[in-house]
Write an enzyme that holds these catalytic residues in place. Structure first.
Site, PDB file in Angstrom:
ATOM      1  N   LYS A 179       0.900  -1.065  -0.093  1.00  0.00           N
ATOM      2  CA  LYS A 179       0.111   0.064   0.074  1.00  0.00           C
ATOM      3  C   LYS A 179       0.894   1.391  -0.184  1.00  0.00           C
ATOM      4  O   LYS A 179       1.567   1.541   1.030  1.00  0.00           O
ATOM      5  CB  LYS A 179      -0.997  -0.122   1.178  1.00  0.00           C
ATOM      6  CG  LYS A 179      -1.781   1.293   1.192  1.00  0.00           C
ATOM      7  CD  LYS A 179      -1.953   1.906   2.588  1.00  0.00           C
ATOM      8  CE  LYS A 179      -2.260   3.384   2.582  1.00  0.00           C
ATOM      9  NZ  LYS A 179      -1.863   4.335   1.645  1.00  0.00           N
ATOM     10  N   GLU A 254      10.271   1.970  10.311  1.00  0.00           N
ATOM     11  CA  GLU A 254      11.259   3.028  10.240  1.00  0.00           C
ATOM     12  C   GLU A 254      10.616   4.317  10.221  1.00  0.00           C
ATOM     13  O   GLU A 254       9.716   4.636   9.417  1.00  0.00           O
ATOM     14  CB  GLU A 254      12.100   2.754   8.969  1.00  0.00           C
ATOM     15  CG  GLU A 254      13.256   1.821   9.170  1.00  0.00           C
ATOM     16  CD  GLU A 254      14.232   1.793  10.155  1.00  0.00           C
ATOM     17  OE1 GLU A 254      14.717   0.817  10.877  1.00  0.00           O
ATOM     18  OE2 GLU A 254      14.302   3.055  10.702  1.00  0.00           O
ATOM     19  N   CYS A 288      13.660  11.680   5.952  1.00  0.00           N
ATOM     20  CA  CYS A 288      13.724  11.278   7.446  1.00  0.00           C
ATOM     21  C   CYS A 288      15.031  11.767   8.004  1.00  0.00           C
ATOM     22  O   CYS A 288      15.353  11.774   9.095  1.00  0.00           O
ATOM     23  CB  CYS A 288      13.508   9.903   7.727  1.00  0.00           C
ATOM     24  SG  CYS A 288      14.601   8.773   6.757  1.00  0.00           S
ATOM     25  N   GLU A 388       9.817  16.703  15.055  1.00  0.00           N
ATOM     26  CA  GLU A 388       9.989  16.493  13.714  1.00  0.00           C
ATOM     27  C   GLU A 388       9.118  17.288  12.974  1.00  0.00           C
ATOM     28  O   GLU A 388       7.545  17.314  13.378  1.00  0.00           O
ATOM     29  CB  GLU A 388       9.654  15.206  13.425  1.00  0.00           C
ATOM     30  CG  GLU A 388      10.010  15.085  11.592  1.00  0.00           C
ATOM     31  CD  GLU A 388       9.643  13.515  11.287  1.00  0.00           C
ATOM     32  OE1 GLU A 388       8.630  13.103  11.335  1.00  0.00           O
ATOM     33  OE2 GLU A 388      10.716  12.860  10.745  1.00  0.00           O
TER      34      GLU A 388
HETATM   35  N1  LIG Z   1      12.757   6.333   8.788  1.00  0.00           N
HETATM   36  C1  LIG Z   1      12.633   6.386   7.544  1.00  0.00           C
HETATM   37  O1  LIG Z   1      13.438   5.545   6.979  1.00  0.00           O
HETATM   38  C2  LIG Z   1      11.748   7.161   7.058  1.00  0.00           C
HETATM   39  C3  LIG Z   1      11.629   7.351   5.694  1.00  0.00           C
HETATM   40  C4  LIG Z   1      10.690   8.393   5.219  1.00  0.00           C
HETATM   41  C5  LIG Z   1       9.508   8.942   5.740  1.00  0.00           C
HETATM   42  N2  LIG Z   1       9.738   8.557   7.232  1.00  0.00           N
HETATM   43  C6  LIG Z   1       8.957   9.294   8.219  1.00  0.00           C
HETATM   44  O2  LIG Z   1       7.392   9.252   7.422  1.00  0.00           O
HETATM   45  C7  LIG Z   1       6.757  10.423   7.772  1.00  0.00           C
HETATM   46  C8  LIG Z   1       6.242  11.192   6.670  1.00  0.00           C
HETATM   47  O3  LIG Z   1       5.669  10.305   5.540  1.00  0.00           O
HETATM   48  P1  LIG Z   1       3.888   9.788   5.736  1.00  0.00           P
HETATM   49  O4  LIG Z   1       3.621  11.309   5.987  1.00  0.00           O
HETATM   50  O5  LIG Z   1       3.762   9.206   4.392  1.00  0.00           O
HETATM   51  O6  LIG Z   1       3.615   9.020   6.953  1.00  0.00           O
HETATM   52  P2  LIG Z   1       2.402   8.551   7.428  1.00  0.00           P
HETATM   53  O7  LIG Z   1       2.649   7.584   8.654  1.00  0.00           O
HETATM   54  O8  LIG Z   1       1.419   9.575   7.595  1.00  0.00           O
HETATM   55  O9  LIG Z   1       2.047   7.452   6.448  1.00  0.00           O
HETATM   56  C9  LIG Z   1       2.831   6.299   5.983  1.00  0.00           C
HETATM   57  C10 LIG Z   1       2.210   5.331   5.414  1.00  0.00           C
HETATM   58  O10 LIG Z   1       1.298   4.914   6.258  1.00  0.00           O
HETATM   59  C11 LIG Z   1      -0.149   4.583   5.860  1.00  0.00           C
HETATM   60  N3  LIG Z   1      -1.063   4.700   6.977  1.00  0.00           N
HETATM   61  C12 LIG Z   1      -1.542   6.009   7.404  1.00  0.00           C
HETATM   62  N4  LIG Z   1      -2.432   5.624   8.606  1.00  0.00           N
HETATM   63  C13 LIG Z   1      -2.219   4.213   8.741  1.00  0.00           C
HETATM   64  C14 LIG Z   1      -2.796   3.345   9.582  1.00  0.00           C
HETATM   65  N5  LIG Z   1      -3.628   3.644  10.814  1.00  0.00           N
HETATM   66  N6  LIG Z   1      -2.502   1.973   9.598  1.00  0.00           N
HETATM   67  C15 LIG Z   1      -1.483   1.646   8.573  1.00  0.00           C
HETATM   68  N7  LIG Z   1      -1.089   2.376   7.813  1.00  0.00           N
HETATM   69  C16 LIG Z   1      -1.387   3.758   7.598  1.00  0.00           C
HETATM   70  C17 LIG Z   1      -0.298   6.008   4.937  1.00  0.00           C
HETATM   71  O11 LIG Z   1      -1.023   5.685   4.036  1.00  0.00           O
HETATM   72  C18 LIG Z   1       1.116   5.654   4.156  1.00  0.00           C
HETATM   73  O12 LIG Z   1       1.247   4.839   3.177  1.00  0.00           O
HETATM   74  C19 LIG Z   1       7.808  11.220   8.621  1.00  0.00           C
HETATM   75  O13 LIG Z   1       7.532  11.277   9.991  1.00  0.00           O
HETATM   76  C20 LIG Z   1       9.078  10.668   8.362  1.00  0.00           C
HETATM   77  O14 LIG Z   1      10.045  11.064   9.305  1.00  0.00           O
HETATM   78  C21 LIG Z   1      10.895   7.946   7.706  1.00  0.00           C
HETATM   79  O1  LIG Z   2      13.417   9.726   4.235  1.00  0.00           O
HETATM   80  C1  LIG Z   2      14.122   8.747   4.545  1.00  0.00           C
HETATM   81  C2  LIG Z   2      15.020   8.214   3.582  1.00  0.00           C
HETATM   82  C3  LIG Z   2      16.742   8.899   3.809  1.00  0.00           C
HETATM   83  C4  LIG Z   2      17.435   8.779   2.256  1.00  0.00           C
HETATM   84  O2  LIG Z   2      16.873   7.656   1.550  1.00  0.00           O
HETATM   85  C5  LIG Z   2      18.427   9.453   2.154  1.00  0.00           C
HETATM   86  O3  LIG Z   2      18.726  10.371   3.172  1.00  0.00           O
HETATM   87  O4  LIG Z   2      19.298   9.367   1.218  1.00  0.00           O
END
Ligand SMILES: NC(=O)c1ccc[n+]([C@@H]2O[C@H](COP(=O)([O-])OP(=O)(O)OC[C@H]3O[C@@H](n4cnc5c(N)ncnc54)[C@H](O)[C@@H]3O)[C@@H](O)[C@H]2O)c1
Ligand SMILES: O=CCCC(=O)C(=O)O
Length: 486
Positions: A179, A254, A288, A388
């Site tokens: 998804k 993550e 992230c 964040e």
């Molecule tokens: N650590 C990493 O590698 C990494 C990488 C990229 C983004 N992020 C984090 O992601 C966040 C931003 O991304 P975002 O806005 O898409 O995050 P989000 O948590 O809002 O959504 C992530 C995914 O989860 C789905 N989702 C939403 N509600 C859900 C639920 N109740 N149950 C299951 N799935 C659900 C969303 O549709 C989406 O596909 C930031 O906090 C960022 O730090 C972390």
């Molecule tokens: O958003 C998280 C992934 C970070 C990444 O892939 C990068 O820093 O290159």
């Protein structure tokens, strides 16, 4: 100019492109020009998800029965098709979530490289021979796939993150239900088509788009899904972990970061400024691993801040599709409002706004643009230094010593990425040793993940497994220890 498209992107279930049983779609729009609809994606139901899981389950036995090299051959074909469609995929990603075309082209090339890396994994060892205490016995380890794996991904790396989950899941013999985030689902639909056109057997990869709660939540709770790999916010990650724990499923999370960069008194200031700007403002700060806290030793603070402001003012803001745009919009209206709220909170809590802080008035379209923003922060306990923001916002802090700098850098619930700028080996090694982060970078920006190395956070940034490189094997397989006696 607004362009409204009626392009309808379907779910990919059991090797077929199908509409949702809801007969409803949602629009994916261009955040640089919200009038532009990039495509319509399926607003899927639990029934759609169940069909996808059923297809993945039915495909499991045959797929795991192939050799790793046979599975790898298909991943090589997917990579070749993606190479042919690189421009199409990159442009779609830029239109759908806003990052510049230069970044999406680089990210698509990265996705292709990840596919090739894991295609090669199909030929590498999966276990070890361990001497038994019984000389007449043979003891060894091997690995088996988990079964059906659920993949839930964010919008900020719409190519790299889905692929760095799907590719290892498949090469190690799992089948997948993914998804993608709705804000970048059209981009993944184009990637799923590359898998389909490469001849992936039906049911091995299934894509179901739509609501996080219904489809994402359905994946987390589904009894036939044996492993869930999630990247996204802490709030959602915790809900997924809770659901997975309830039914004993394996899960990998993550999540967020509040990444510090320490600029030591002996740092190369030009290098540090360049890296802080890239780390904080590329992808509009929506990584992230983005830089959000900059901790500067007082002896160079004034020179550093002067250079940082001067260079930040040179940033060109605009739609990522235009070659002269260095920084695009926030990925959605929700993200845009969230970042502006965080900026206002910073002002209300007494942080000193020294650059930016306002929406960038776009001349052509009413895109979700925000000026690159820099605060000076004296109190490390205010929100802008702790929470964040996931936008183009830096919190600058001044310290009197390296000891204090590392203490401040570690004063966070998160531990994803951290950088230091110094030429001093002792300081460097102390930072490597004491900094609580999964990604440590020296004289380099805080962002920058290499596909062949383990990636993941510490503290509340992660569930403490690692993705990418050989580390991915640990999540996507189960180890068996085998003892054989004649
Ligand atoms: N650590 C990493 O590698 C990494 C990488 C990229 C983004 N992020 C984090 O992601 C966040 C931003 O991304 P975002 O806005 O898409 O995050 P989000 O948590 O809002 O959504 C992530 C995914 O989860 C789905 N989702 C939403 N509600 C859900 C639920 N109740 N149950 C299951 N799935 C659900 C969303 O549709 C989406 O596909 C930031 O906090 C960022 O730090 C972390
Ligand atoms: O958003 C998280 C992934 C970070 C990444 O892939 C990068 O820093 O290159």
């Amino acid at each position: 100019m607004s362009t409204v498209t009626t392009a309808n992107y379907l779910n990919y279930i059991n090797g077929e492109w199908v509409e949702s049983t809801s007969n409803e779609t949602i629009e994916s729009i261009n955040p640089a020009a919200p009038e532009e609809i990039v495509g319509h994606i399926q607003l899927s139901t639990k029934e759609d998800l169940d069909k996808a899981v059923e297809a993945a389950k039915n495909a499991q036995k045959t797929w795991r029965g192939l050799s790793g090299s046979e599975r790898g051959e298909i991943l090589y074909k997917v990579a070749a098709i993606m190479e042919e469609r690189l421009e199409e995929i990159a442009e779609c990603a830029t239109r759908e979530m806003g990052k510049t075309l230069a970044e999406t082209k680089g990210e698509t090339k990265r996705g292709i490289a990840i596919l090739k890396y894991y295609a090669g994994e199909g030929m590498r060892k999966v276990g070890d021979v361990i001497p038994s205490t019984d000389n007449e016995a043979l003891m060894f380890t091997t690995r088996v796939p988990l079964g059906v794996v659920g993949v839930i991904t964010p919008w900020n790396f719409p190519v790299a993150i889905p692929i760095w989950k799907v590719a290892p899941a498949l090469i190690y013999g799992n089948t997948v239900v993914i998804k993608p985030a709705s804000e970048s689902a059209v981009t993944f639909a184009k990637i799923a088509k590359c898998f389909a056109d490469a001849g992936l057997p039906k049911g091995v990869l299934n894509m179901v788009t739509g609501s996080g709660t219904i489809v994402g939540g359905g994946i987390a709770a589904h009894p036939e899904i044996k492993g869930i790999t999630f990247t996204g916010s802490n709030a959602v990650g915790k809900s997924i972990a809770h659901e997975a724990m309830k039914r004993g499923a394996k899960y990998q999370l993550e999540m967020g970061g509040k990444n510090p960069v320490i600029v030591a008194g002996d740092a190369d200031i030009e290098l540090a400024v360049d890296a802080v700007i890239k780390g904080a403002f590329l992808s509009t700060g929506q990584k992230c691993t983005a830089t959000s806290r900059v901790i500067v030793e007082e002896t160079i603070y004034d020179r550093f801040i002067k250079k940082l402001i001067a260079e930040t003012k040179k940033i060109t803001i605009g739609a990522g599709i235009h070659a002269d745009s260095w920084m695009g919009p926030c990925a959605s209206e929700t993200q845009y409002k969230s970042v502006l709220q965080a900026i206002q909170t910073g002002i209300n809590e007494g942080a000193k706004l020294i650059l930016g802080g306002k929406p960038y008035e776009d001349k052509v379209n009413n895109g979700y643009f925000i000026e690159p923003t820099i605060f000076e922060v004296a109190d490390q306990n205010i929100a802008i230094a702790r929470e964040e923001i996931f936008g183009p916002v830096i919190a600058l802090m001044k310290v009197s010593s390296m000891e204090r700098a590392i203490d401040l850098a570690n004063d966070s619930a998160y531990g994803l990425s951290a950088s230091i700028f110094t030429g001093n080996i002792t300081r460097m090694l102390k930072f490597v040793q004491e900094m609580e982060a999964g990604l440590i970078r020296v004289n380099a920006e805080s962002a920058g993940v290499e596909l062949q190395a383990p990636f993941g956070g510490m503290k509340e940034s992660s569930s403490h497994s690692r993705e990418q490189g050989e580390a991915a094997k640990e999540f996507f397989t189960s180890i068996k220890t085998v003892f054989v006696k004649g």
